[in-house]
Design an enzyme around this catalytic site. Structure first.
Site, PDB file in Angstrom:
ATOM      1  N   GLU A  86      -3.634  46.131 -63.792  1.00 34.52           N
ATOM      2  CA  GLU A  86      -3.969  44.942 -62.985  1.00 34.52           C
ATOM      3  C   GLU A  86      -2.798  44.494 -62.121  1.00 34.52           C
ATOM      4  O   GLU A  86      -2.611  43.293 -61.881  1.00 34.52           O
ATOM      5  CB  GLU A  86      -4.430  43.778 -63.870  1.00 34.52           C
TER       6      GLU A  86
HETATM    7  C1  LIG Z   1      -4.408  52.224 -69.955  1.00 31.76           C
HETATM    8  C2  LIG Z   1      -4.677  52.016 -68.512  1.00 31.76           C
HETATM    9  C3  LIG Z   1      -5.839  51.388 -68.099  1.00 31.76           C
HETATM   10  C4  LIG Z   1      -6.106  51.221 -66.739  1.00 31.76           C
HETATM   11  N1  LIG Z   1      -7.304  50.691 -66.332  1.00 31.76           N
HETATM   12  C5  LIG Z   1      -7.659  50.754 -65.013  1.00 31.76           C
HETATM   13  C6  LIG Z   1      -8.985  50.436 -64.576  1.00 31.76           C
HETATM   14  O1  LIG Z   1      -9.846  50.019 -65.370  1.00 31.76           O
HETATM   15  N2  LIG Z   1      -9.279  50.583 -63.258  1.00 31.76           N
HETATM   16  C7  LIG Z   1      -8.374  51.029 -62.353  1.00 31.76           C
HETATM   17  O2  LIG Z   1      -8.707  51.167 -61.188  1.00 31.76           O
HETATM   18  N3  LIG Z   1      -7.089  51.335 -62.727  1.00 31.76           N
HETATM   19  C8  LIG Z   1      -6.729  51.207 -64.035  1.00 31.76           C
HETATM   20  N4  LIG Z   1      -5.453  51.539 -64.434  1.00 31.76           N
HETATM   21  C9  LIG Z   1      -4.475  51.928 -63.419  1.00 31.76           C
HETATM   22  C10 LIG Z   1      -3.372  50.897 -63.231  1.00 31.76           C
HETATM   23  O3  LIG Z   1      -3.872  49.739 -62.630  1.00 31.76           O
HETATM   24  C11 LIG Z   1      -2.244  51.596 -62.432  1.00 31.76           C
HETATM   25  O4  LIG Z   1      -1.610  52.478 -63.334  1.00 31.76           O
HETATM   26  C12 LIG Z   1      -1.281  50.618 -61.819  1.00 31.76           C
HETATM   27  O5  LIG Z   1      -1.915  49.910 -60.794  1.00 31.76           O
HETATM   28  C13 LIG Z   1      -0.047  51.298 -61.242  1.00 31.76           C
HETATM   29  O6  LIG Z   1      -0.386  52.401 -60.443  1.00 31.76           O
HETATM   30  P1  LIG Z   1       0.318  53.818 -60.704  1.00 31.76           P
HETATM   31  O7  LIG Z   1       0.222  54.100 -62.169  1.00 31.76           O
HETATM   32  O8  LIG Z   1      -0.259  54.817 -59.798  1.00 31.76           O
HETATM   33  O9  LIG Z   1       1.840  53.580 -60.370  1.00 31.76           O
HETATM   34  P2  LIG Z   1       2.509  53.668 -58.904  1.00 31.76           P
HETATM   35  O10 LIG Z   1       1.671  52.919 -57.930  1.00 31.76           O
HETATM   36  O11 LIG Z   1       2.822  55.077 -58.613  1.00 31.76           O
HETATM   37  O12 LIG Z   1       3.839  52.842 -59.142  1.00 31.76           O
HETATM   38  C14 LIG Z   1       4.936  53.373 -59.910  1.00 31.76           C
HETATM   39  C15 LIG Z   1       6.000  52.297 -60.046  1.00 31.76           C
HETATM   40  O13 LIG Z   1       6.458  51.922 -58.744  1.00 31.76           O
HETATM   41  C16 LIG Z   1       6.383  50.522 -58.602  1.00 31.76           C
HETATM   42  N5  LIG Z   1       6.092  50.202 -57.200  1.00 31.76           N
HETATM   43  C17 LIG Z   1       5.119  50.686 -56.406  1.00 31.76           C
HETATM   44  N6  LIG Z   1       5.182  50.133 -55.200  1.00 31.76           N
HETATM   45  C18 LIG Z   1       6.213  49.254 -55.217  1.00 31.76           C
HETATM   46  C19 LIG Z   1       6.783  48.360 -54.271  1.00 31.76           C
HETATM   47  N7  LIG Z   1       6.292  48.221 -53.039  1.00 31.76           N
HETATM   48  N8  LIG Z   1       7.842  47.605 -54.653  1.00 31.76           N
HETATM   49  C20 LIG Z   1       8.356  47.714 -55.907  1.00 31.76           C
HETATM   50  N9  LIG Z   1       7.856  48.544 -56.833  1.00 31.76           N
HETATM   51  C21 LIG Z   1       6.787  49.302 -56.492  1.00 31.76           C
HETATM   52  C22 LIG Z   1       5.289  50.066 -59.538  1.00 31.76           C
HETATM   53  O14 LIG Z   1       5.466  48.703 -59.893  1.00 31.76           O
HETATM   54  C23 LIG Z   1       5.499  51.009 -60.706  1.00 31.76           C
HETATM   55  O15 LIG Z   1       6.514  50.479 -61.528  1.00 31.76           O
HETATM   56  C24 LIG Z   1      -5.161  51.660 -65.784  1.00 31.76           C
HETATM   57  C25 LIG Z   1      -3.962  52.268 -66.207  1.00 31.76           C
HETATM   58  C26 LIG Z   1      -3.728  52.465 -67.531  1.00 31.76           C
HETATM   59  C27 LIG Z   1      -2.471  53.184 -67.941  1.00 31.76           C
END
Ligand SMILES: Cc1cc2nc3c(=O)[nH]c(=O)nc-3n(C[C@H](O)[C@H](O)[C@H](O)COP(=O)(O)OP(=O)(O)OC[C@H]3O[C@@H](n4cnc5c(N)ncnc54)[C@H](O)[C@@H]3O)c2cc1C
Length: 595
Positions: free
Chosen positions: A441
Site C-alpha cells: 500500500e
Molecule cells: C505480501 C505482499 C502483498 C501485496 N499485496 C498487493 C496487492 O494486493 N495488490 C497489489 O497491486 N500489490 C500488492 N503488493 C505489492 C506492493 O504494493 C509493492 O511491493 C510495493 O508497492 C512496492 O513495489 P515494488 O515491490 O515493485 O518495489 P519498487 O517499486 O521496485 O521499489 C523498491 C524500493 O525503492 C523505493 N522507491 C521507489 N521509488 C522511489 C522514489 N521515487 N523515492 C524513494 N524511494 C523509492 C521503494 O520505497 C522501495 O523501497 C503486495 C506485496 C507484497 C510483498
C-alpha cells in the site's frame, strides 16, 4: 503460544473520552444510531470473535501456510470456517451503506473492530481487507448496474474483492504498467496481462472473487494518464446478476514469504478475461485512489494491531520471567531473582510499545472519525476541512504506525530474549508479520513523498494548516492549566518550529528538487511524533476530566505521556538535524563510488 485480549477500555477511552466520538456521531446524519450501548455491544462481540475464533488460528496458520495446487489455493485449517462465522455475524457489512445491505455503522467503530481482527490474526484479516476498498470504489465510481450486481454480494461477504496493480516490472511506478484491455463488441473488455503479489487473489473462502484491475486501453497515452480500472470477476457475472462460467484468469502460483504466511499472495494471469470498465477511460488511478486511501489507513491499523499484541505478550513475560536482581536491591527477596520488569531498559522497551500503541490508537481513530465527517456531515465547509485533514494525516497514519510496529515488535522479541527468537512463543511471528506493513500500500518512502511533496507542497498544505490550527487552539485553551503545562509548552514550541521547518524545506526545494526527497522520510517521522505529542497531551487532559476512569488509569496515562515527551519526542531533534543537513551528503557521492 501468544495471547490476545482486546484492549476495550483503551479503545473506548480513545474513541469517547479523547476524540469525543459519541457527540460527533450523535450530530451526524445516520450517526445517531451509533449510541454508546450499541457501539459497546458491537465492540464486545468483535472482541469475542477476535479472541476466541481468530487468535487461536494465528500461529497454526503461520506454520501451515496456504497450499497451492493446479491453480487452486487452499487456506490453512480453520480459516474458511472462521470466514463463514464472520459473514454469519454480519461483519463484512458493518460500515457499508444500507442501500447495499450494509449496517452503515461509523468508521470509528470499524477502526476498532479492524484493529482487533488484525491483532488476533493479521493473515486471516487480509482476506476480507480489500473487499472494503473494492466496495468503496464501486460505490463511488461504478455504474448503476455494476453497483447493483457486485456490491451486495461483496458487502455480505459472499464474494471478496482484490486490488490488482502490481506487475513484475512495475510496483511503485504504476505508469509502467502493461496489462492490456481490448474493447469487445458487447461493451465489455478483454483483459490480458500478469499481476503479481495480489493479496487474496485466489482462495477457498468465498464463492466469487472480484478483481479490480488496472490496465491500458489500446489508444491510451503513456504513463499514469493512460490507466483505466476494470472489474474482472473470477466467475463471469451477467448484468442481471446471474453468475456464469469461469473467466479466463487464473492464479499461477503463490509467494513463499517472510511473514503473513497464511495470507495468499498470488501471481494472477489474465488471459483475455472478460472485464467491465469502472469510471472514465484513462482515469483509473482516480478510482483506484479511493481504494488505496482506505487501504492505506487500514494498513496503518495493522501496524497498531501488532504493536498492541506484541506489547501485551512482552508485558506478561516481563512480569513473570525472573532474571537478575534490580540495580537498587532486590524487589522480590522471596524469589531467587527479580522479574524482568524491574530493569530500566526492559521498562524502556515496554513503555516504548505502550506509548506507540496508545498514542497511535488515538491517531488512527482520529483518521476514522474524519472519514465519518466526510461521509455524513451536511456542512460542506466541515466536509472539506475533514477531507483536507484526512489527506494530510493518511500518509502519517500509514507510515508512522507501521514503522513504529517494527520497533515495537523488535522490543517485544528482545524482552523475551532467546525465547523470543524461537517460534514457540509467537514473538518472531509478529516481527515477521509486521515487516510487510511498511512495504505494501505504498512504502514508507512513498508515503513520505506523498505527505511532503503532494499534500504539503503541491496542495499548499491545507491539511497541515488545519492540523496546526487545531493543535494551537488546544494549547491556547489549556495554557493556564497547571496540570498540563509540562506538555503544552513543548507542544506549542514544536508546532511553531514545524511551520518554520516546512517553509524552510519549501524554499530549499525550489532551488533544488532533490531536497524534497532528501527530507521526506525524516519529515514524516518528525511530523508524526508531533502529532503523537498532541494526542498524548489530549489523552492526559481527557483522562483527568474523565469521571469513568479511576486514579490508576489517569496516572498511567500521565506517566506514559511523560515517557513519550522525555524519551521519544526528542527523536524530532535527530530528524530536524538530518533534514537540515540537506541533500548534499546524499547526492555528492557519484554512483560509481558506492563500491
Ligand atoms: C505480501 C505482499 C502483498 C501485496 N499485496 C498487493 C496487492 O494486493 N495488490 C497489489 O497491486 N500489490 C500488492 N503488493 C505489492 C506492493 O504494493 C509493492 O511491493 C510495493 O508497492 C512496492 O513495489 P515494488 O515491490 O515493485 O518495489 P519498487 O517499486 O521496485 O521499489 C523498491 C524500493 O525503492 C523505493 N522507491 C521507489 N521509488 C522511489 C522514489 N521515487 N523515492 C524513494 N524511494 C523509492 C521503494 O520505497 C522501495 O523501497 C503486495 C506485496 C507484497 C510483498
Amino acid at each position: 503460544m501468544s495471547k490476545y485480549a482486546a484492549p476495550l477500555t483503551d479503545m473506548r477511552f480513545a474513541l469517547y473520552d479523547v476524540l469525543g466520538a459519541e457527540a460527533l456521531w450523535a450530530r451526524l446524519p445516520g450517526g445517531e444510531a451509533a449510541s454508546r450501548d450499541v457501539v459497546d455491544a458491537v465492540l464486545d462481540e468483535a472482541a469475542r470473535f477476535a479472541e476466541q475464533v481468530l487468535a487461536p488460528l494465528n500461529q497454526s496458520g503461520d506454520q501451515e501456510g496456504c497450499h497451492f495446487a493446479n491453480g487452486v489455493v487452499t487456506t490453512p485449517k480453520g480459516f474458511k470456517e472462521a470466514y463463514a462465522q464472520f459473514c454469519d455475524g454480519g461483519w463484512p457489512a458493518l460500515n457499508a451503506s444500507e442501500e447495499y445491505g450494509g449496517q452503515h455503522v461509523p468508521e470509528g467503530v470499524g477502526a476498532a473492530v479492524k484493529e482487533m481482527l488484525d491483532s488476533a490474526n493479521l493473515s486471516w484479516a487480509n482476506f476480507p481487507l480489500l473487499s472494503h476498498g473494492a466496495s468503496e470504489a464501486l460505490r463511488q465510481h461504478g455504474e448503476e448496474w455494476q453497483r447493483e450486481v457486485f456490491l451486495k454480494p461483496i458487502v455480505s461477504g459472499k464474494w471478496t474483492g482484490t486490488m490488482c496493480l502490481t506487475e513484475p516490472h512495475c510496483g511503485t511506478d504504476l505508469g509502467l504498467l502493461k496489462t492490456k484491455a481490448e474493447p469487445s463488441a458487447d461493451g465489455s473488455y478483454r483483459i490480458t496481462g500478469t499481476k503479481i503479489f495480489i493479496t487474496a487473489g485466489e482462495h477457498d473462502m468465498a464463492g466469487n472473487i472480484i478483481h479490480l484491475v488496472l490496465a491500458r486501453l489500446p489508444d491510451a497515452p503513456p504513463g499514469t494518464k493512460g490507466i483505466s480500472l476494470f472489474i474482472v470477476p473470477k466467475f463471469k457475472v451477467a448484468r442481471d446478476g446471474t453468475v456464469g462460467e469461469r473467466n479466463t484468469l487464473a492464479c499461477g502460483s503463490i509467494e513463499h514469504k517472510m511473514g503473513i504466511k497464511a495470507s495468499a499472495t498470488c501471481v494472477m494471469n489474465f488471459d483475455g478475461a472478460e472485464g467491465y470498465l469502472i469510471g472514465q477511460p484513462n482515469k483509473g488511478l482516480n478510482a483506484m485512489f479511493t481504494m488505496m486511501n482506505t487501504a492505506r489507513i487500514a494498513v496503518g491499523y495493522q501496524g497498531l494491531a501488532l504493536t498492541e499484541r506484541a506489547y501485551q505478550n512482552s508485558l506478561a513475560y516481563a512480569r513473570d520471567r525472573l532474571q537478575m536482581r534490580s540495580l537498587s536491591g532486590p524487589k522480590r527477596p522471596d524469589k531467587p531473582a527479580d522479574p524482568l520488569i524491574v530493569h530500566p531498559d526492559i521498562r524502556r522497551m515496554l513503555l516504548t510499545q505502550k506509548a506507540y500503541a496508545e498514542g497511535g490508537r488515538v491517531l488512527g481513530y482520529y483518521a476514522a472519525l474524519l472519514v465519518d465527517t466526510i461521509e455524513r456531515s451536511e456542512d460542506a465547509a466541515e466536509r472539506q476541512r475533514a477531507d483536507e485533514l484526512l489527506g494530510f494525516i493518511t500518509p502519517i497514519v500509514k507510515a508512522l504506525l507501521t514503522e513504529t510496529a517494527q520497533e515495537s515488535t523488535y522490543c517485544a522479541l528482545q524482552i523475551f530474549g532467546g525465547h523470543g527468537y524461537i517460534a514457540e512463543w509467537g514473538m518472531e511471528q509478529f516481527q515477521r508479520d509486521a515487516r510487510i506493513t511498511t512495504i505494501y500500500e505504498g512504502t514508507t518512502q512513498i508515503q513520505a513523498l506523498d505527505l511532503l511533496g503532494r499534500k504539503i507542497m503541491q496542495l499548499q498544505g491545507a491539511g497541515l494548516r488545519h492540523f496546526v490550527e487545531e493543535i494551537s487552539a488546544f494549547c491556547h485553551a489549556e495554557q493556564a492549566n497547571p496540570e498540563l503545562i509540562e506538555f503544552i509548552k513543548p507542544l506549542a514550541e514544536l508546532t511553531q518550529e514545524w511551520i518554520g521547518l516546512t517553509q524552510e524545506i519549501g524554499r530549499k526545494a525550489m532551488a533544488d528538487a532533490e531536497e524534497m526527497g532528501a527530507a521526506a522520510v525524516d519529515y514524516l517521522f518528525y511530523a508524526g511524533h508531533i502529532a503523537l505529542a498532541y494526542f498524548w497531551a489530549r489523552s492526559v487532559a481527557a483522562a483527568d476530566a474523565s469521571a469513568s476512569h479511576g486514579a490508576e488509569f489517569k496516572q498511567a496515562k500521565r506517566l506514559t505521556a511523560r515517557f513519550f515527551y522525555s524519551r521519544l519526542l526528542p527523536r524530532t531533534r535527530g530528524h530536524i538535524a538530518a533534514i537540515r543537513a540537506g541533500a548534499e551528503s546524499l547526492m555528492a557521492m557519484p554512483d560509481a563510488l558506492f563500491g
